[in-house]
Design a protein around this motif. Structure first.
Motif, mmCIF file in Angstrom:
data_model
loop_
_atom_site.group_PDB
_atom_site.id
_atom_site.type_symbol
_atom_site.label_atom_id
_atom_site.label_comp_id
_atom_site.label_asym_id
_atom_site.label_seq_id
_atom_site.Cartn_x
_atom_site.Cartn_y
_atom_site.Cartn_z
ATOM 1 N N UNK A 1 0.793 -1.236 0.000
ATOM 2 C CA UNK A 1 0.000 0.000 0.000
ATOM 3 C C UNK A 1 0.822 1.281 0.000
ATOM 4 N N UNK A 2 2.109 1.189 0.237
ATOM 5 C CA UNK A 2 2.979 2.370 0.230
ATOM 6 C C UNK A 2 3.631 2.487 -1.147
ATOM 7 N N UNK B 1 -4.928 6.161 0.575
ATOM 8 C CA UNK B 1 -5.637 5.151 1.366
ATOM 9 C C UNK B 1 -7.133 5.059 1.123
ATOM 10 N N UNK B 2 -7.823 6.188 0.963
ATOM 11 C CA UNK B 2 -9.270 6.117 0.756
ATOM 12 C C UNK B 2 -9.622 5.473 -0.576
ATOM 13 N N UNK B 3 -8.910 5.876 -1.620
ATOM 14 C CA UNK B 3 -9.139 5.269 -2.937
ATOM 15 C C UNK B 3 -8.783 3.798 -2.910
ATOM 16 N N UNK B 4 -7.668 3.488 -2.260
ATOM 17 C CA UNK B 4 -7.209 2.102 -2.192
ATOM 18 C C UNK B 4 -8.196 1.231 -1.424
ATOM 19 N N UNK B 5 -8.753 1.747 -0.336
ATOM 20 C CA UNK B 5 -9.742 0.970 0.425
ATOM 21 C C UNK B 5 -10.918 0.589 -0.455
ATOM 22 N N UNK B 6 -11.407 1.534 -1.257
ATOM 23 C CA UNK B 6 -12.527 1.266 -2.159
ATOM 24 C C UNK B 6 -12.137 0.238 -3.215
ATOM 25 N N UNK B 7 -10.944 0.389 -3.780
ATOM 26 C CA UNK B 7 -10.467 -0.558 -4.797
ATOM 27 C C UNK B 7 -10.375 -1.970 -4.227
ATOM 28 N N UNK B 8 -9.817 -2.090 -3.037
ATOM 29 C CA UNK B 8 -9.657 -3.412 -2.430
ATOM 30 C C UNK B 8 -11.005 -4.018 -2.054
ATOM 31 N N UNK C 1 -9.229 7.076 12.460
ATOM 32 C CA UNK C 1 -8.984 7.735 11.179
ATOM 33 C C UNK C 1 -7.497 7.641 10.865
ATOM 34 N N UNK C 2 -7.139 8.037 9.672
ATOM 35 C CA UNK C 2 -5.767 7.845 9.209
ATOM 36 C C UNK C 2 -4.734 8.519 10.106
ATOM 37 N N UNK D 1 -0.859 3.995 10.941
ATOM 38 C CA UNK D 1 -0.460 4.271 9.559
ATOM 39 C C UNK D 1 -1.518 3.761 8.601
ATOM 40 N N UNK D 2 -1.223 3.874 7.307
ATOM 41 C CA UNK D 2 -2.190 3.468 6.287
ATOM 42 C C UNK D 2 -2.512 1.981 6.355
#
Length: 199
Positions: free
Chosen positions: A21-22, A54-61, A95-96, A139-140
């Motif tokens: 994720x990094x 992170x927000x976009x990645x959470x949705x993608x995952x 939260x992040x 962290x993320x």
């Protein structure tokens, strides 16, 4: 003349999404050679997902986990605690930036569903010092782990979701070995897809 396309057996291997994720992480490269084909553990296929915010990645995952055939998710990141690999067992509802709860009505923590003990054993068998950790790092990785776990629908067929953390000083080669060992441990618990979900 034979129709090779029609005669090819459908791929009934369950999918494991692997995400470092990094964006600065260089340790995990799913493509090992010039073929351009991602590495796969025995009995499963991998779906690499690139880093993003992170927000976009959470949705993608979350979208990936809703796909037929996707049975697992392995998040890959770094730890600032110690010199061994950690398999994070839980994530806090934060939260992040860690200043407040992410979900006011949700649980305080979410527990990983991946086979943590087996992953740790597989890492140790690969010659890597590893342990399970109940510490949630701010962290993320922890943010993503909580978001994805808390967003799972109720049911007995929850996917195996885990977070593998490499020590900050671990080499790219060590990270590659660790990710493969972890994915193989997860894959050993996954059953082939039913015929109706073949891809």
């Amino acid at each position: 003349m034979l129709d090779i396309q029609a005669d090819a057996a459908p791929d009934r291997r369950p999918a494991i999404v692997i995400c470092a994720y990094d964006a600065a992480e260089t340790g995990w490269d799913p493509v090992e050679d010039l073929s351009g084909i991602a590495w796969n553990p025995p009995g499963a296929r991998t779906v690499p997902v690139a880093a993003d915010d992170p927000d976009t990645l959470a949705t993608t995952l979350q979208d990936q986990l809703e796909q037929h055939g996707c049975r697992a998710l392995l998040l890959v990141g770094r730890t600032s605690n110690g010199e061994s690999f950690h398999v994070q067992m839980r994530a806090e509802n934060r939260v992040l930036d860690g200043t407040r709860r992410l979900d006011d009505t949700g649980p305080g923590v979410a527990r990983a569903t991946a086979p943590v003990a087996e992953i740790v054993q597989a890492l140790n068998d690969a010659g890597l010092a590893a342990a399970a950790s109940s510490e949630s790092e701010a962290d993320a990785g922890s943010y993503l782990l909580f978001r994805i776990l808390s967003g799972l629908p109720d049911g007995i067929d929850s996917p195996a979701i885990g977070l593998l953390r490499a020590p900050a000083a671990a080499s790219d080669a060590a990270v590659q070995r660790a990710v493969k060992a972890a994915a193989e441990a997860i894959a050993s618990h996954l059953s082939p897809l039913p015929r109706s979900h073949s891809v």
